[in-house]
Design an enzyme around this catalytic site. Structure first.
Site, PDB file in Angstrom:
ATOM      1  N   ARG A 183       0.855  -1.190   0.000  1.00 38.13           N
ATOM      2  CA  ARG A 183       0.000   0.000   0.000  1.00 38.13           C
ATOM      3  C   ARG A 183       0.890   1.239   0.000  1.00 38.13           C
ATOM      4  O   ARG A 183       1.999   1.225   0.533  1.00 38.13           O
ATOM      5  CB  ARG A 183      -0.883   0.033   1.251  1.00 38.13           C
ATOM      6  CG  ARG A 183      -1.969  -1.000   1.267  1.00 38.13           C
ATOM      7  CD  ARG A 183      -2.786  -0.875   2.566  1.00 38.13           C
ATOM      8  NE  ARG A 183      -3.815  -1.894   2.597  1.00 38.13           N
ATOM      9  CZ  ARG A 183      -3.629  -3.122   3.086  1.00 38.13           C
ATOM     10  NH1 ARG A 183      -2.457  -3.461   3.600  1.00 38.13           N
ATOM     11  NH2 ARG A 183      -4.621  -3.994   3.072  1.00 38.13           N
ATOM     12  N   ARG A 205      -1.026  -0.754  -6.271  1.00 36.01           N
ATOM     13  CA  ARG A 205      -1.258  -2.072  -5.668  1.00 36.01           C
ATOM     14  C   ARG A 205      -2.144  -2.931  -6.568  1.00 36.01           C
ATOM     15  O   ARG A 205      -1.898  -4.121  -6.753  1.00 36.01           O
ATOM     16  CB  ARG A 205      -1.882  -1.864  -4.290  1.00 36.01           C
ATOM     17  CG  ARG A 205      -2.137  -3.101  -3.481  1.00 36.01           C
ATOM     18  CD  ARG A 205      -2.521  -2.664  -2.059  1.00 36.01           C
ATOM     19  NE  ARG A 205      -3.220  -3.659  -1.304  1.00 36.01           N
ATOM     20  CZ  ARG A 205      -2.641  -4.534  -0.487  1.00 36.01           C
ATOM     21  NH1 ARG A 205      -1.328  -4.534  -0.361  1.00 36.01           N
ATOM     22  NH2 ARG A 205      -3.354  -5.392   0.193  1.00 36.01           N
ATOM     23  N   LYS A 238      -2.367  -0.349   7.675  1.00 33.65           N
ATOM     24  CA  LYS A 238      -3.814  -0.595   7.736  1.00 33.65           C
ATOM     25  C   LYS A 238      -4.188  -1.744   8.669  1.00 33.65           C
ATOM     26  O   LYS A 238      -5.102  -1.624   9.462  1.00 33.65           O
ATOM     27  CB  LYS A 238      -4.364  -0.867   6.333  1.00 33.65           C
ATOM     28  CG  LYS A 238      -5.863  -1.059   6.315  1.00 33.65           C
ATOM     29  CD  LYS A 238      -6.407  -1.240   4.921  1.00 33.65           C
ATOM     30  CE  LYS A 238      -7.916  -1.448   4.969  1.00 33.65           C
ATOM     31  NZ  LYS A 238      -8.460  -1.652   3.648  1.00 33.65           N
ATOM     32  N   HIS A 267      -4.222   3.622  -4.880  1.00 33.68           N
ATOM     33  CA  HIS A 267      -4.439   2.174  -4.902  1.00 33.68           C
ATOM     34  C   HIS A 267      -4.156   1.569  -6.275  1.00 33.68           C
ATOM     35  O   HIS A 267      -4.023   0.351  -6.407  1.00 33.68           O
ATOM     36  CB  HIS A 267      -5.869   1.822  -4.490  1.00 33.68           C
ATOM     37  CG  HIS A 267      -6.028   1.631  -3.028  1.00 33.68           C
ATOM     38  ND1 HIS A 267      -5.431   0.611  -2.334  1.00 33.68           N
ATOM     39  CD2 HIS A 267      -6.708   2.355  -2.109  1.00 33.68           C
ATOM     40  CE1 HIS A 267      -5.752   0.709  -1.056  1.00 33.68           C
ATOM     41  NE2 HIS A 267      -6.513   1.754  -0.891  1.00 33.68           N
ATOM     42  N   HIS A 320      -6.217 -10.569   2.066  1.00 34.32           N
ATOM     43  CA  HIS A 320      -7.663 -10.544   1.862  1.00 34.32           C
ATOM     44  C   HIS A 320      -8.282 -11.794   2.471  1.00 34.32           C
ATOM     45  O   HIS A 320      -7.660 -12.861   2.501  1.00 34.32           O
ATOM     46  CB  HIS A 320      -7.998 -10.476   0.369  1.00 34.32           C
ATOM     47  CG  HIS A 320      -7.760  -9.135  -0.237  1.00 34.32           C
ATOM     48  ND1 HIS A 320      -7.724  -8.943  -1.603  1.00 34.32           N
ATOM     49  CD2 HIS A 320      -7.530  -7.921   0.308  1.00 34.32           C
ATOM     50  CE1 HIS A 320      -7.499  -7.663  -1.860  1.00 34.32           C
ATOM     51  NE2 HIS A 320      -7.373  -7.027  -0.719  1.00 34.32           N
ATOM     52  N   TYR A 340     -11.023  -6.717  -6.354  1.00 35.18           N
ATOM     53  CA  TYR A 340     -10.069  -5.649  -6.078  1.00 35.18           C
ATOM     54  C   TYR A 340      -9.151  -5.378  -7.267  1.00 35.18           C
ATOM     55  O   TYR A 340      -8.872  -4.225  -7.596  1.00 35.18           O
ATOM     56  CB  TYR A 340      -9.243  -6.015  -4.835  1.00 35.18           C
ATOM     57  CG  TYR A 340      -8.259  -4.958  -4.421  1.00 35.18           C
ATOM     58  CD1 TYR A 340      -8.661  -3.816  -3.739  1.00 35.18           C
ATOM     59  CD2 TYR A 340      -6.897  -5.098  -4.711  1.00 35.18           C
ATOM     60  CE1 TYR A 340      -7.753  -2.843  -3.363  1.00 35.18           C
ATOM     61  CE2 TYR A 340      -5.980  -4.134  -4.338  1.00 35.18           C
ATOM     62  CZ  TYR A 340      -6.417  -3.008  -3.655  1.00 35.18           C
ATOM     63  OH  TYR A 340      -5.504  -2.048  -3.299  1.00 35.18           O
TER      64      TYR A 340
END
Length: 180
Positions: free
Chosen positions: A40, A131, A63, A128, A154, A163
């Site tokens: 990230r 990533r 995160k 994002h 995830h 994603y």
């Protein structure tokens, strides 16, 4: 908040790399780290010189607060190690020009990426994107969604596919084939 996509087009990816390399080495290194490690942006901005001189990056994810170990791919080492060696010990890799030893913030990273994206006519861009681009191309090369799910921390493979935009690709392909 805008919905961002991975950069699927390898030609545009190469043009962004060339643009950033010509414009600013720091920004180029930030981009390379993002598309090559899947970290990230918040974790990339925390990296210091010493982190790039090892084979693996060891971080505590901002995160999730989980400890993570990510291999730095050999193909980018030749790009980032000479850059890192120019930095002072303890310097942030993506250092602000505002003085002192501070990293740029997310909004500055976004502006850098938006400028590069405009250069190649991409609109669905954000921090994002780096990533997601890593994930998209990792999946396309390996077809290993379980490994990518683990890399991204995830909880479900469907989350990972959504994603990185694979679900959207599948939907788009289906719509292209649909006839009535």
């Amino acid at each position: 908040m805008n919905f961002v996509q991975p950069i699927r087009d390898l030609e545009k990816l190469d043009k962004i790399k060339a643009y950033l390399k010509m414009k600013n080495e720091r920004d180029y290194v930030m981009f390379l780290l993002g598309i090559s490690t899947g970290l990230r942006i918040s974790d990339i901005l925390k990296l210091k010189k010493e982190d790039l001189l090892k084979t693996h990056i060891h971080i505590k994810e901002t995160k999730t607060t989980k400890a993570k170990r990510v291999k730095i791919p050999g193909y980018i080492k030749k790009e980032i190690v000479p850059y890192a060696k120019k930095l002072n010990d303890g310097d942030y890799v993506i250092k602000s020009r505002q003085g002192g030893n501070k990293a740029i913030d997310r909004s500055t990273a976004y502006r850098i990426l938006r400028d590069a994206a405009e250069h190649v006519n991409l609109t669905e861009i954000g921090t994002h994107t780096l990533r997601k681009t890593f994930g998209y191309h990792f999946y396309k090369q390996t077809k290993n969604i379980a490994m990518l799910q683990e890399l991204f921390n995830h909880s479900d493979q469907h989350v990972t596919k959504r994603y990185i935009g694979i679900n959207q690709d599948d939907l788009d392909d289906a719509m292209d084939k649909y006839r009535i």
